[in-house]
Design an enzyme around this catalytic site. Structure first.
Site, PDB file in Angstrom:
ATOM      1  N   LYS A 211     -20.427   7.944  -9.077  1.00  0.00           N
ATOM      2  CA  LYS A 211     -21.733   7.300  -8.154  1.00  0.00           C
ATOM      3  C   LYS A 211     -21.211   7.400  -7.341  1.00  0.00           C
ATOM      4  CE  LYS A 211     -25.437   4.892  -6.419  1.00  0.00           C
ATOM      5  NZ  LYS A 211     -24.876   5.330  -5.412  1.00  0.00           N
TER       6      LYS A 211
ATOM      7  N   LEU B 266     -30.724   9.628  -3.195  1.00  0.00           N
ATOM      8  CA  LEU B 266     -28.937  10.385  -3.621  1.00  0.00           C
ATOM      9  C   LEU B 266     -28.307  10.659  -2.663  1.00  0.00           C
ATOM     10  CD1 LEU B 266     -30.010  11.826  -6.938  1.00  0.00           C
ATOM     11  CD2 LEU B 266     -29.597   9.219  -6.504  1.00  0.00           C
TER      12      LEU B 266
ATOM     13  N   ASN C  31     -24.386   8.235  -1.425  1.00  0.00           N
ATOM     14  CA  ASN C  31     -24.759   9.785  -1.302  1.00  0.00           C
ATOM     15  C   ASN C  31     -24.749   9.786  -3.604  1.00  0.00           C
ATOM     16  OD1 ASN C  31     -25.637  11.962   0.098  1.00  0.00           O
ATOM     17  ND2 ASN C  31     -23.518  11.361   1.020  1.00  0.00           N
ATOM     18  N   CYS C  32     -24.798  10.432  -3.854  1.00  0.00           N
ATOM     19  CA  CYS C  32     -24.739  11.071  -6.130  1.00  0.00           C
ATOM     20  C   CYS C  32     -24.691  12.426  -5.625  1.00  0.00           C
ATOM     21  CB  CYS C  32     -25.977  10.438  -6.599  1.00  0.00           C
ATOM     22  SG  CYS C  32     -25.895   8.987  -6.883  1.00  0.00           S
ATOM     23  N   VAL C  33     -24.760  13.127  -4.966  1.00  0.00           N
ATOM     24  CA  VAL C  33     -25.062  14.811  -5.986  1.00  0.00           C
ATOM     25  C   VAL C  33     -24.021  15.760  -4.826  1.00  0.00           C
ATOM     26  CG1 VAL C  33     -27.253  14.732  -7.205  1.00  0.00           C
ATOM     27  CG2 VAL C  33     -27.101  14.964  -4.406  1.00  0.00           C
TER      28      VAL C  33
END
Lengths: 126, 428
Positions: free
Chosen positions: B63, B209, B241-243
């Site tokens: 993550k 995200l 942010n995650c993706v």
């Protein structure tokens, strides 16, 4: 007062269930882009950008795009944005398939991003 | 503002009875760290693991990555407005556990990928294969809404970095880096003949995200804003942010922003560095127009001769990048853009989702579609199911021997658009 000057073009069943003002597309991400393109060519304007902000969201089976509720005169800047978006999408998905295994999560995040876009639209008073 | 980043070089990590640094070895009391994080009642389970460079270990889905530090002099330890009370950061002395990193793992959604391989082909592509990683795997209580889940994991990573950073409080550093810059008036008086350069750092600001935070403020809600570069180096900006594994700016990369460090290096020599403008990448076109106009206006008002612009993410932010470029060039302000490209498996397609003739100086940080092969790992930290997501999503991407093919976009920091990564460029 909540703005009502938008429509949502979507293939996301969660969005269809939870929102009014929906133009539901029975198809994939690309079909949502094509429906958007057709409407932009008829004088509707984009409120939100047709593409997401991260590569992973290109692999989403679902997409929701905000456009205006009334047709106006053709705006070439908007035409260019949607046409470029379609080219980009096709290029990105050249070898790949949409990530159907995680479709439930994509539906949820697409819904969340739509919610943020609507809130942003709400903050921009015109 | 004057900031001292005092680096304590970390040469190894291990578990032990107390959290200390001795002779460059970072020891972590696992139980204490877990208990500290579990003070947040939204967290059900915390697993802590260690990953060293060269080990046949895969970490997935990552993550965030955070550098453990402690502020020993000056205001604002930690991340003010997020994990600690509000303070003006950017001045003082910070002890940095240099070479160590907290890596948070948490599958908020099933399609997260974000891999760090500590060995082999994968390690070549991510800068975090060279750090001694303390991996914190967060499982929240059942039934948390996705926003709360994301926030829980985000805060846990920051708190873990603060807890571990504390071990460096009384340790003498191996090297001391000093970052000092006065007001625009002072610096312009010192360097009247040098071109004035601003750095515009774009941040994904689009919802779950896809967020960034400045002193705890979600960047979706701001107009572009000016920061002293020291503020970002001192924890004012964090990632939500995650993706966008390959090109999201992790908190670690904000703390060590390569563009800021390089501009600092040239300050007073070839340029007069004016500071950082953080610019949100919004979703709506009206929002984008406002943001880009406002960014250009700030650059003009501050008297910039040149502007470096870095993007975050890919897709709709390409429009913002080019709109800012266009507006600045029209004002006679020179621009250099930093972005990654999505130019297909063979690298031959148009690299960005948008284009403009004014974009004549562009630095590419890599092709996100480049295909790499990852060997099977001896140990996977995190979610083994995420491996399937990691694989490319085309026929034959999962091999019988357990190796897999994926595009660079799945690898953390592989095409970092602020240049904090392993790729180099060739001048055309």
């Amino acid at each position: 007062m909540k703005r009502k000057d938008y429509q949502i073009i979507t293939n996301n069943p969660l969005v269809k269930e939870n929102y009014d003002r929906v133009i539901f597309v029975d198809g994939g991400f690309q079909d949502v882009l094509i429906k958007t393109r057709d409407l932009v060519h008829s004088g509707y304007k984009l409120i939100s950008h047709p593409l997401g902000a991260s590569i992973r969201m290109f692999f989403s089976p679902y997409r929701s795009i905000l456009i205006t509720d009334k047709a106006d005169k053709l705006d070439m800047e908007h035409v260019e944005i949607i046409e470029n978006s379609i080219v980009s999408y096709k290029k990105q998905m050249d070898h790949r398939k949409p990530d159907e295994a995680n479709s439930k999560d994509y539906a949820c995040i697409d819904g969340e991003l739509l919610k943020s876009a609507l809130e942003e639209h709400e903050r921009l008073s015109i | 503002m004057k900031l001292e980043l005092r680096r304590i070089h970390i040469k190894d990590i291990q578990f032990g009875n107390e959290t200390v640094v001795k002779d460059g070895i970072l020891t972590i009391n696992q139980e204490e760290l877990v208990n500290k994080l579990k003070e947040d009642k939204r967290i059900k389970e915390v697993k802590v693991d260690l990953a060293r460079p060269g080990e046949k270990v895969r970490i997935i889905p990552v993550k965030d990555v955070i550098e453990p530090r402690v502020k020993i002099e000056g205001e604002g330890n930690g991340f003010p407005g997020v994990t600690t009370k509000m303070a003006q950061v950017g001045s003082g002395k910070v002890n940095v556990l240099y070479g160590a990193a907290v890596v948070t793992v948490g599958d908020i959604v099933g399609f997260q990928e974000g891999v760090i391989d500590m060995w082999g082909e994968g390690a070549k592509w991510t800068p975090f294969s060279k750090t001694y990683n303390i991996v914190v795997d967060i499982k929240p209580v059942e039934g948390l809404a996705p926003h709360t889940h994301e926030e829980t994991v985000r805060l846990a990573g920051l708190k873990a970095a603060e807890y571990i950073g504390e071990a460096g409080r009384n340790i003498e550093p191996d090297e001391v880096l000093v970052y000092e810059m006065g007001s625009h008036a002072e610096e312009s008086k010192k360097y009247p003949d040098l071109p004035r350069v601003l750095y515009v750092e774009m941040l994904i600001s689009q919802g779950l995200l896809h967020d960034g935070y400045i002193y705890g403020v979600n960047s979706q809600l701001i107009l572009p804003t000016l920061l002293h570069p020291n503020e970002e180096l001192d924890g004012a900006v964090i990632s939500g942010n995650c993706v966008a594994a390959c090109d999201k700016i992790t908190t670690y990369q904000h703390q060590n922003n390569s563009v800021i460090l390089d501009l600092y290096e040239q300050h007073g020599k070839t340029i007069n560095f004016l500071g950082v403008i953080l610019t949100p990448e919004l979703t709506t076109l009206e929002g984008k127009f406002r943001t880009c106009d406002y960014t250009a206006k700030l650059c003009k008002t501050l008297g910039a001769d040149g502007v470096i612009i870095s993007e975050e993410g890919y897709g709709n932010p390409d429009s913002d990048l080019l709109m800012i470029c266009k507006r600045l060039e029209k004002e006679g302000i020179k621009t250099v853009l930093i972005t990654d490209e999505c130019s297909g498996w063979d690298g031959m397609s148009q690299p960005l989702a948008d284009t403009t003739e004014e974009a004549v100086a562009v630095v590419s940080t890599g092709n996100v579609s480049h295909v790499i092969k990852l060997e099977p790992a001896d140990k996977v930290i995190g979610d083994i199911n995420a491996i399937t997501t990691l694989a490319g999503g085309w026929e034959g991407c999962l091999k019988e021997d357990g190796s897999l093919q994926c595009e660079l976009n799945a690898v953390i920091g592989s095409t970092s658009e602020i240049g904090y990564h392993n790729c180099t460029v060739k001048l055309y």
